[in-house]
Motif scaffolding. Sequence first.
Motif, PDB file in Angstrom:
ATOM      1  N   GLY A  29     -16.552  -4.607   2.171  1.00  0.00           N
ATOM      2  CA  GLY A  29     -15.349  -3.787   2.162  1.00  0.00           C
ATOM      3  C   GLY A  29     -15.101  -4.130   3.271  1.00  0.00           C
ATOM      4  O   GLY A  29     -16.431  -4.016   4.332  1.00  0.00           O
ATOM      5  N   GLY A  37     -14.251  -0.483   4.634  1.00  0.00           N
ATOM      6  CA  GLY A  37     -15.203   0.097   3.961  1.00  0.00           C
ATOM      7  C   GLY A  37     -16.640   0.648   3.820  1.00  0.00           C
ATOM      8  O   GLY A  37     -16.894   1.824   3.996  1.00  0.00           O
ATOM      9  N   SER A  69      -9.970   1.342   4.534  1.00  0.00           N
ATOM     10  CA  SER A  69      -9.435   0.854   3.569  1.00  0.00           C
ATOM     11  C   SER A  69      -9.510   1.969   2.122  1.00  0.00           C
ATOM     12  O   SER A  69      -9.320   3.086   3.059  1.00  0.00           O
ATOM     13  CB  SER A  69     -11.406   0.761   3.020  1.00  0.00           C
ATOM     14  OG  SER A  69     -11.936   0.862   1.692  1.00  0.00           O
ATOM     15  N   TYR A 111     -19.333  -3.802  -6.336  1.00  0.00           N
ATOM     16  CA  TYR A 111     -18.935  -2.085  -6.029  1.00  0.00           C
ATOM     17  C   TYR A 111     -18.231  -2.027  -7.126  1.00  0.00           C
ATOM     18  O   TYR A 111     -18.482  -0.965  -7.844  1.00  0.00           O
ATOM     19  CB  TYR A 111     -18.816  -0.876  -4.805  1.00  0.00           C
ATOM     20  CG  TYR A 111     -18.310  -0.387  -4.359  1.00  0.00           C
ATOM     21  CD1 TYR A 111     -18.950   1.237  -4.957  1.00  0.00           C
ATOM     22  CD2 TYR A 111     -16.367   0.007  -4.625  1.00  0.00           C
ATOM     23  CE1 TYR A 111     -18.641   2.592  -5.475  1.00  0.00           C
ATOM     24  CE2 TYR A 111     -16.285   0.784  -5.098  1.00  0.00           C
ATOM     25  CZ  TYR A 111     -16.659   2.404  -4.903  1.00  0.00           C
ATOM     26  OH  TYR A 111     -15.982   3.684  -5.677  1.00  0.00           O
ATOM     27  N   PHE A 147     -10.927   2.771   0.202  1.00  0.00           N
ATOM     28  CA  PHE A 147     -12.443   4.283   0.454  1.00  0.00           C
ATOM     29  C   PHE A 147     -11.768   5.485   0.667  1.00  0.00           C
ATOM     30  O   PHE A 147     -11.417   6.922   0.204  1.00  0.00           O
ATOM     31  CB  PHE A 147     -12.939   3.943   0.489  1.00  0.00           C
ATOM     32  CG  PHE A 147     -14.013   3.535  -0.133  1.00  0.00           C
ATOM     33  CD1 PHE A 147     -14.099   2.991  -1.462  1.00  0.00           C
ATOM     34  CD2 PHE A 147     -15.196   2.673   0.793  1.00  0.00           C
ATOM     35  CE1 PHE A 147     -15.191   3.689  -1.997  1.00  0.00           C
ATOM     36  CE2 PHE A 147     -16.683   2.696  -0.314  1.00  0.00           C
ATOM     37  CZ  PHE A 147     -16.157   2.000  -1.468  1.00  0.00           C
ATOM     38  N   HIS A 193      -8.040  -4.936  -9.655  1.00  0.00           N
ATOM     39  CA  HIS A 193      -8.154  -5.298  -7.823  1.00  0.00           C
ATOM     40  C   HIS A 193      -9.189  -5.746  -8.034  1.00  0.00           C
ATOM     41  O   HIS A 193      -9.425  -6.717  -6.546  1.00  0.00           O
ATOM     42  CB  HIS A 193      -8.670  -3.932  -7.169  1.00  0.00           C
ATOM     43  CG  HIS A 193      -8.374  -3.412  -6.548  1.00  0.00           C
ATOM     44  ND1 HIS A 193      -9.748  -2.758  -6.129  1.00  0.00           N
ATOM     45  CD2 HIS A 193      -7.843  -3.210  -5.364  1.00  0.00           C
ATOM     46  CE1 HIS A 193     -10.146  -2.992  -4.597  1.00  0.00           C
ATOM     47  NE2 HIS A 193      -9.029  -2.998  -4.368  1.00  0.00           N
ATOM     48  N   HIS A 208       1.215  -0.842   0.123  1.00  0.00           N
ATOM     49  CA  HIS A 208      -0.621   0.280   0.165  1.00  0.00           C
ATOM     50  C   HIS A 208       0.992   0.857  -0.023  1.00  0.00           C
ATOM     51  O   HIS A 208       0.594   2.096   0.025  1.00  0.00           O
ATOM     52  CB  HIS A 208      -0.612  -0.064   0.747  1.00  0.00           C
ATOM     53  CG  HIS A 208      -2.120  -0.756   1.009  1.00  0.00           C
ATOM     54  ND1 HIS A 208      -2.238  -2.371   0.553  1.00  0.00           N
ATOM     55  CD2 HIS A 208      -3.345  -0.079   0.800  1.00  0.00           C
ATOM     56  CE1 HIS A 208      -3.381  -2.100   0.740  1.00  0.00           C
ATOM     57  NE2 HIS A 208      -4.457  -1.905   0.312  1.00  0.00           N
ATOM     58  N   PHE A 239      -5.444   8.173  -4.396  1.00  0.00           N
ATOM     59  CA  PHE A 239      -6.685   7.961  -5.640  1.00  0.00           C
ATOM     60  C   PHE A 239      -7.488   8.375  -6.470  1.00  0.00           C
ATOM     61  O   PHE A 239      -7.581   8.943  -6.954  1.00  0.00           O
ATOM     62  CB  PHE A 239      -6.887   6.470  -4.629  1.00  0.00           C
ATOM     63  CG  PHE A 239      -7.456   5.450  -5.966  1.00  0.00           C
ATOM     64  CD1 PHE A 239      -7.163   4.702  -6.893  1.00  0.00           C
ATOM     65  CD2 PHE A 239      -8.766   5.622  -6.386  1.00  0.00           C
ATOM     66  CE1 PHE A 239      -7.423   4.266  -7.991  1.00  0.00           C
ATOM     67  CE2 PHE A 239      -9.753   4.957  -7.471  1.00  0.00           C
ATOM     68  CZ  PHE A 239      -8.689   4.161  -8.148  1.00  0.00           C
ATOM     69  N   ARG A 240      -8.343   9.137  -4.837  1.00  0.00           N
ATOM     70  CA  ARG A 240      -9.593  10.015  -5.570  1.00  0.00           C
ATOM     71  C   ARG A 240      -8.769  11.565  -6.080  1.00  0.00           C
ATOM     72  O   ARG A 240      -9.135  11.278  -6.659  1.00  0.00           O
ATOM     73  CB  ARG A 240     -10.004  10.755  -4.121  1.00  0.00           C
ATOM     74  CG  ARG A 240     -10.485   9.744  -2.981  1.00  0.00           C
ATOM     75  CD  ARG A 240     -12.138   8.789  -4.297  1.00  0.00           C
ATOM     76  NE  ARG A 240     -12.570   8.121  -3.267  1.00  0.00           N
ATOM     77  CZ  ARG A 240     -12.888   6.337  -3.923  1.00  0.00           C
ATOM     78  NH1 ARG A 240     -12.715   6.014  -5.215  1.00  0.00           N
ATOM     79  NH2 ARG A 240     -14.101   5.988  -3.363  1.00  0.00           N
ATOM     80  N   SER A 247     -18.255  -1.119   2.359  1.00  0.00           N
ATOM     81  CA  SER A 247     -18.919  -1.345   0.503  1.00  0.00           C
ATOM     82  C   SER A 247     -19.823  -2.996   0.276  1.00  0.00           C
ATOM     83  O   SER A 247     -18.937  -3.788   1.128  1.00  0.00           O
ATOM     84  CB  SER A 247     -18.246  -0.847  -0.723  1.00  0.00           C
ATOM     85  OG  SER A 247     -17.576  -1.858  -1.078  1.00  0.00           O
ATOM     86  N   ARG A 291      -8.569  -1.181 -12.821  1.00  0.00           N
ATOM     87  CA  ARG A 291      -9.866  -1.526 -11.270  1.00  0.00           C
ATOM     88  C   ARG A 291      -9.788  -2.776 -11.385  1.00  0.00           C
ATOM     89  O   ARG A 291     -10.768  -3.621 -10.482  1.00  0.00           O
ATOM     90  CB  ARG A 291     -10.542  -0.171 -12.050  1.00  0.00           C
ATOM     91  CG  ARG A 291     -10.912   0.723 -12.526  1.00  0.00           C
ATOM     92  CD  ARG A 291     -11.967   1.715 -11.578  1.00  0.00           C
ATOM     93  NE  ARG A 291     -11.667   3.098 -12.848  1.00  0.00           N
ATOM     94  CZ  ARG A 291     -11.774   4.043 -10.873  1.00  0.00           C
ATOM     95  NH1 ARG A 291     -11.831   3.398 -10.468  1.00  0.00           N
ATOM     96  NH2 ARG A 291     -11.526   4.980 -11.625  1.00  0.00           N
TER      97      ARG A 291
END
Length: 365
Positions: free
Chosen positions: A310, A312, A118, A319, A120, A297, A44, A125-126, A314, A294
Amino acid sequence: MSDKTSSVHYIDYLDLDKILDAQNPLSTENNNEAHEEMLFIIIHQTYELWFKQIIHEITSIMDLFKKEQIDEDNVGLIVGRIGRVNKILEVLVKQLDILETMTSLDFLEFRNYLSPASGFQSHQFRKIEVMLGLKINNRHQFGGCPYHSQFEGDKKKEIIEIEESVSLFDLVEKWLERIPFLEMKDFNFIEKYQSAVWDMVSSEIDDINNSSLLNENDKKIRVKMIEENRKYFENVFNKENHLNSIKEGTTKLSYKATMSALLINLYRDQPILHLPYRFLRELVEMDHKIASWRFRHVQMVEKMLGQKIGTGGSSGQGYLKKTVDQHRLFEDIANIATLMISRAYLPELPSAIKDELGYNFTNKK
Ligand code: HEM
């Protein structure tokens, strides 16, 4: 070699003490060491370092696009930098293979310690998604929660500000709209292209009707297919239809930008259009590579979690699967391929224009 001697030490220059002191497995802290947690943390962290580099490159590309005039040197720089982003993305996809040497049973040894952390919550990344142009309304959301509800304070403010600012998508669209080649002297590209398409379609229909190898029924079926193709092109030429597809969300790129991208693709062999063409290709590559990440993953999540939800909150793989296609940004540029016609039908450029396209347009009188 420089005569200057440097007193900087490798360890200090890279701030290695800080970086190498940043792996703190929670299973160890809880006196229940799970061997695989170190790998999980390091993977990570390396992702986050590469995300940082990607943001660095995208920011510089966006800055170059923000200039009023983008000369050829800058297009070269942009192509080089986006090419670098794509190489990094290749590594990011591949890196999942290393993580998959950990089994789902190994993962369960420490998964409980990290909940509710998570991916998330990866701000970088966002940031990448939002800088590229992914808008909140086009996201697949889960449980009615906006994606930025994962952040607070400055982090939340920053992501919302980036979302509201101009994105790489917007800048590319404006750049394409500005490209001054759609109407060159007395050569109107769209009109010429349109008539070339009709010539191509008529000639394809003639070939079918004159074929001695096809029976009447086969001919009818094939002509019908070509007529469908003709309708597709008619739709493309109709600005009103294009605007409607943008409203319906099936298209993102403006009519003018689409036509410029088409021109660049068709006349890519002209020296001045070669770099813009390579840039458009790299953009599509980037979109594909992010989608590949994606997808890989999700495959990994399936192996690790099956149908579990998850950390997070979801639905997990359900999702994530939806985001693979829905979160793409540059598919309109990839879909230009539908509009390509073979070189045999390509309208010949008048020689005065050809000459002009052979030179750097910033040097034009
Ligand atoms: C055992 C390994 C992993 C598992 C089981 C896993 C699982 C998940 C799950 C289930 C989600 C959906 C959100 C949630 O409910 O938590 C998610 C999202 C995400 N994960 Fe992972 N993940 C793993 C490794 C990684 C790695 C190595 C990265 C690299 C940074 C990563 C980055 C992300 C990101 C960015 C998201 C958000 C994706 C989006 O919303 O489009 N994950 N992960």
